[in-house]
Write a protein that holds these residues in place. Structure first.
Motif, PDB file in Angstrom:
ATOM      1  N   SER A  83     -32.778  10.741 -15.873  1.00 41.66           N
ATOM      2  CA  SER A  83     -33.239  12.119 -16.028  1.00 41.66           C
ATOM      3  C   SER A  83     -32.086  13.117 -16.058  1.00 41.66           C
ATOM      4  CB  SER A  83     -34.253  12.482 -14.939  1.00 41.66           C
ATOM      5  OG  SER A  83     -33.722  12.243 -13.673  1.00 41.66           O
ATOM      6  N   LYS A  84     -30.904  12.680 -15.632  1.00 38.69           N
ATOM      7  CA  LYS A  84     -29.761  13.612 -15.616  1.00 38.69           C
ATOM      8  C   LYS A  84     -28.561  12.996 -16.313  1.00 38.69           C
ATOM      9  CE  LYS A  84     -30.886  15.697 -11.142  1.00 38.69           C
ATOM     10  NZ  LYS A  84     -30.366  15.855  -9.765  1.00 38.69           N
ATOM     11  N   ILE A  85     -28.211  13.570 -17.453  1.00 38.98           N
ATOM     12  CA  ILE A  85     -27.034  13.101 -18.195  1.00 38.98           C
ATOM     13  C   ILE A  85     -25.923  14.133 -18.046  1.00 38.98           C
ATOM     14  CG2 ILE A  85     -26.096  12.581 -20.482  1.00 38.98           C
ATOM     15  CD1 ILE A  85     -28.925  11.620 -21.281  1.00 38.98           C
ATOM     16  N   LEU A  86     -24.762  13.684 -17.603  1.00 35.10           N
ATOM     17  CA  LEU A  86     -23.616  14.588 -17.489  1.00 35.10           C
ATOM     18  C   LEU A  86     -22.667  14.335 -18.653  1.00 35.10           C
ATOM     19  CD1 LEU A  86     -22.280  16.763 -15.650  1.00 35.10           C
ATOM     20  CD2 LEU A  86     -20.963  14.897 -14.627  1.00 35.10           C
ATOM     21  N   CYS A  87     -22.321  15.400 -19.352  1.00 39.73           N
ATOM     22  CA  CYS A  87     -21.435  15.264 -20.513  1.00 39.73           C
ATOM     23  C   CYS A  87     -20.258  16.233 -20.388  1.00 39.73           C
ATOM     24  CB  CYS A  87     -22.228  15.528 -21.799  1.00 39.73           C
ATOM     25  SG  CYS A  87     -21.223  15.416 -23.294  1.00 39.73           S
ATOM     26  N   PRO A  88     -19.138  15.723 -19.873  1.00 36.83           N
ATOM     27  CA  PRO A  88     -17.961  16.582 -19.757  1.00 36.83           C
ATOM     28  C   PRO A  88     -17.324  16.767 -21.125  1.00 36.83           C
ATOM     29  CG  PRO A  88     -17.732  14.552 -18.452  1.00 36.83           C
ATOM     30  CD  PRO A  88     -18.861  14.356 -19.383  1.00 36.83           C
ATOM     31  N   THR A  89     -16.948  17.985 -21.447  1.00 34.15           N
ATOM     32  CA  THR A  89     -16.321  18.220 -22.754  1.00 34.15           C
ATOM     33  C   THR A  89     -15.124  19.155 -22.642  1.00 34.15           C
ATOM     34  OG1 THR A  89     -16.622  19.110 -24.977  1.00 34.15           O
ATOM     35  CG2 THR A  89     -18.065  20.007 -23.285  1.00 34.15           C
ATOM     36  N   ASP A  90     -14.056  18.797 -23.352  1.00 35.22           N
ATOM     37  CA  ASP A  90     -12.891  19.691 -23.440  1.00 35.22           C
ATOM     38  C   ASP A  90     -12.856  20.338 -24.828  1.00 35.22           C
ATOM     39  OD1 ASP A  90     -12.115  17.550 -25.005  1.00 35.22           O
ATOM     40  OD2 ASP A  90     -10.245  17.161 -23.937  1.00 35.22           O
ATOM     41  N   TYR A  91     -13.967  20.256 -25.547  1.00 30.13           N
ATOM     42  CA  TYR A  91     -14.130  20.824 -26.896  1.00 30.13           C
ATOM     43  C   TYR A  91     -13.209  20.178 -27.926  1.00 30.13           C
ATOM     44  CZ  TYR A  91     -16.296  24.500 -24.053  1.00 30.13           C
ATOM     45  OH  TYR A  91     -17.052  25.182 -23.138  1.00 30.13           O
ATOM     46  N   SER A  92     -12.671  19.009 -27.615  1.00 27.61           N
ATOM     47  CA  SER A  92     -11.853  18.304 -28.593  1.00 27.61           C
ATOM     48  C   SER A  92     -12.768  17.577 -29.575  1.00 27.61           C
ATOM     49  CB  SER A  92     -10.958  17.280 -27.881  1.00 27.61           C
ATOM     50  OG  SER A  92     -11.771  16.328 -27.208  1.00 27.61           O
TER      51      SER A  92
ATOM     52  N   VAL B  91     -29.562  17.482 -19.942  1.00 26.17           N
ATOM     53  CA  VAL B  91     -28.135  17.282 -20.182  1.00 26.17           C
ATOM     54  C   VAL B  91     -27.343  18.453 -19.601  1.00 26.17           C
ATOM     55  CG1 VAL B  91     -26.337  16.867 -21.898  1.00 26.17           C
ATOM     56  CG2 VAL B  91     -28.664  16.044 -22.327  1.00 26.17           C
ATOM     57  N   ARG B  92     -26.411  18.125 -18.750  1.00 21.33           N
ATOM     58  CA  ARG B  92     -25.503  19.155 -18.224  1.00 21.33           C
ATOM     59  C   ARG B  92     -24.143  18.956 -18.851  1.00 21.33           C
ATOM     60  NH1 ARG B  92     -24.922  20.391 -11.861  1.00 21.33           N
ATOM     61  NH2 ARG B  92     -26.932  21.379 -12.250  1.00 21.33           N
ATOM     62  N   PHE B  93     -23.726  19.939 -19.661  1.00 20.38           N
ATOM     63  CA  PHE B  93     -22.389  19.907 -20.239  1.00 20.38           C
ATOM     64  C   PHE B  93     -21.451  20.554 -19.235  1.00 20.38           C
ATOM     65  CE2 PHE B  93     -25.287  19.832 -23.837  1.00 20.38           C
ATOM     66  CZ  PHE B  93     -24.816  18.719 -24.506  1.00 20.38           C
ATOM     67  N   LEU B  94     -20.291  19.929 -19.087  1.00 17.03           N
ATOM     68  CA  LEU B  94     -19.358  20.394 -18.066  1.00 17.03           C
ATOM     69  C   LEU B  94     -17.990  20.629 -18.688  1.00 17.03           C
ATOM     70  CD1 LEU B  94     -18.644  20.709 -14.985  1.00 17.03           C
ATOM     71  CD2 LEU B  94     -18.220  18.244 -14.980  1.00 17.03           C
ATOM     72  N   HIS B  95     -17.475  21.826 -18.498  1.00 14.23           N
ATOM     73  CA  HIS B  95     -16.118  22.114 -18.988  1.00 14.23           C
ATOM     74  C   HIS B  95     -15.255  22.553 -17.817  1.00 14.23           C
ATOM     75  CE1 HIS B  95     -12.868  23.177 -21.630  1.00 14.23           C
ATOM     76  NE2 HIS B  95     -12.870  24.416 -21.186  1.00 14.23           N
ATOM     77  N   ILE B  96     -14.113  21.903 -17.673  1.00 10.09           N
ATOM     78  CA  ILE B  96     -13.226  22.250 -16.573  1.00 10.09           C
ATOM     79  C   ILE B  96     -12.036  23.032 -17.102  1.00 10.09           C
ATOM     80  CG2 ILE B  96     -11.783  21.383 -14.697  1.00 10.09           C
ATOM     81  CD1 ILE B  96     -14.399  19.095 -15.813  1.00 10.09           C
TER      82      ILE B  96
ATOM     83  N   GLN C 239     -18.974  16.220  -9.611  1.00  9.38           N
ATOM     84  CA  GLN C 239     -20.253  16.576 -10.231  1.00  9.38           C
ATOM     85  C   GLN C 239     -21.203  15.386 -10.307  1.00  9.38           C
ATOM     86  OE1 GLN C 239     -22.275  18.987 -11.905  1.00  9.38           O
ATOM     87  NE2 GLN C 239     -21.192  20.097 -10.316  1.00  9.38           N
ATOM     88  N   VAL C 240     -20.647  14.239 -10.630  1.00  6.55           N
ATOM     89  CA  VAL C 240     -21.478  13.030 -10.707  1.00  6.55           C
ATOM     90  C   VAL C 240     -22.197  12.837  -9.379  1.00  6.55           C
ATOM     91  CG1 VAL C 240     -21.393  10.495 -10.803  1.00  6.55           C
ATOM     92  CG2 VAL C 240     -20.151  11.845 -12.487  1.00  6.55           C
TER      93      VAL C 240
ATOM     94  N   MET D 247     -26.153   9.166 -15.726  1.00  5.03           N
ATOM     95  CA  MET D 247     -25.330   8.594 -16.780  1.00  5.03           C
ATOM     96  C   MET D 247     -24.271   9.610 -17.215  1.00  5.03           C
ATOM     97  SD  MET D 247     -26.526   7.251 -20.489  1.00  5.03           S
ATOM     98  CE  MET D 247     -26.075   5.611 -20.910  1.00  5.03           C
ATOM     99  N   LEU D 248     -23.124   9.089 -17.597  1.00  7.76           N
ATOM    100  CA  LEU D 248     -22.044   9.945 -18.086  1.00  7.76           C
ATOM    101  C   LEU D 248     -21.812   9.655 -19.560  1.00  7.76           C
ATOM    102  CD1 LEU D 248     -19.007   9.862 -15.646  1.00  7.76           C
ATOM    103  CD2 LEU D 248     -19.779  11.856 -16.911  1.00  7.76           C
ATOM    104  N   ILE D 249     -21.656  10.696 -20.344  1.00  7.89           N
ATOM    105  CA  ILE D 249     -21.303  10.499 -21.745  1.00  7.89           C
ATOM    106  C   ILE D 249     -20.065  11.329 -22.023  1.00  7.89           C
ATOM    107  CG2 ILE D 249     -22.051  10.693 -24.147  1.00  7.89           C
ATOM    108  CD1 ILE D 249     -24.907  10.347 -23.259  1.00  7.89           C
ATOM    109  N   MET D 250     -18.980  10.670 -22.374  1.00  9.96           N
ATOM    110  CA  MET D 250     -17.734  11.400 -22.620  1.00  9.96           C
ATOM    111  C   MET D 250     -16.888  10.719 -23.684  1.00  9.96           C
ATOM    112  SD  MET D 250     -16.006  10.513 -18.914  1.00  9.96           S
ATOM    113  CE  MET D 250     -14.504  11.433 -19.137  1.00  9.96           C
ATOM    114  N   GLY D 251     -15.844  11.385 -24.102  1.00  5.90           N
ATOM    115  CA  GLY D 251     -14.962  10.813 -25.114  1.00  5.90           C
ATOM    116  C   GLY D 251     -13.943   9.874 -24.490  1.00  5.90           C
ATOM    117  N   SER D 252     -13.469   8.916 -25.293  1.00  4.46           N
ATOM    118  CA  SER D 252     -12.402   8.028 -24.813  1.00  4.46           C
ATOM    119  C   SER D 252     -11.091   8.809 -24.746  1.00  4.46           C
ATOM    120  CB  SER D 252     -12.229   6.844 -25.763  1.00  4.46           C
ATOM    121  OG  SER D 252     -11.859   7.287 -27.057  1.00  4.46           O
ATOM    122  N   HIS D 253     -10.967   9.827 -25.580  1.00  2.26           N
ATOM    123  CA  HIS D 253      -9.786  10.670 -25.623  1.00  2.26           C
ATOM    124  C   HIS D 253     -10.210  12.130 -25.634  1.00  2.26           C
ATOM    125  CE1 HIS D 253      -8.400   6.804 -27.185  1.00  2.26           C
ATOM    126  NE2 HIS D 253      -7.189   7.144 -26.793  1.00  2.26           N
TER     127      HIS D 253
END
Ligand code: ATP
Ligand code: MN
Length: 154
Positions: free
Chosen positions: A5-14, A35-40, A100-101, A108-114
């Protein structure tokens, strides 16, 4: 039953994290997960770093807190029924993502490899590696060179 029910998606906008964003949107829509998008935000120069370490707010960051493109994309997806939000925090990306996790109880976490550095010769960036190592929930790492119909440039 697996809870999703909760997907965390960190993004650096790359570029690569944009691909992860697409997957998070699609999975969120299909499963009904939020979905919670997270930008640090990180300090970029010495003056900012010093201010940061003293807990003083430095001048407005050069990169937009939420880019116009991302804001638009999210608005459209929300109109189409996606349940999502954006959270912006300051700190070290990997500490903040791991916190945050746990604090939010992400499933679940969804993020880029780079990310912004994007060195393809390394398997994954330092943030991806630290997070992958530290968390005990499934991580979907979308690779830099990955192709999908949803990616505009693919
Ligand atoms: P490095 O930072 O080690 O030089 P890189 O920039 O290529 O390498 P990472 O920073 O590990 O790679 O990026 C991997 C993923 O981590 C990104 O696709 C994004 O999902 C997430 N990430 C990285 N930095 C941030 C950030 N500042 N805020 C939110 N998510 C981030
Ligand atoms: Mn990075």
């Amino acid at each position: 039953m697996i809870q999703l029910s909760k997907i965390l998606c960190p993004t650096d906008y790359s570029k690569t994290s944009d691909k992860a964003v697409r997957y998070a949107i699609e999975l969120g829509r299909k499963t009904g997960a939020h979905v919670r998008f997270l930008h640090i935000l990180q300090p970029e120069n010495i003056a900012e770093k010093t201010a940061f370490s003293y807990g003083v707010a430095a001048k407005q960051e050069k990169d937009d807190i939420v880019t116009e493109e991302f804001r638009k994309l999210l608005m459209e997806e929300k109109k189409k029924g996606l349940s999502a939000e954006v959270l912006i925090i300051r700190g070290n990306p990997y500490d903040a993502i791991i916190d945050q996790v746990h604090a939010w109880g992400a499933d679940m976490l969804i993020m880029g490899s780079h990310g912004r550095t994007g060195l393809n010769r390394i398997l994954m960036g330092s943030v991806a590696e630290a997070v992958f190592h530290a968390v005990d929930i499934p991580v979907l790492l979308v690779k830099q060179g990955s192709k999908a119909k949803a990616f505009p440039e693919a």
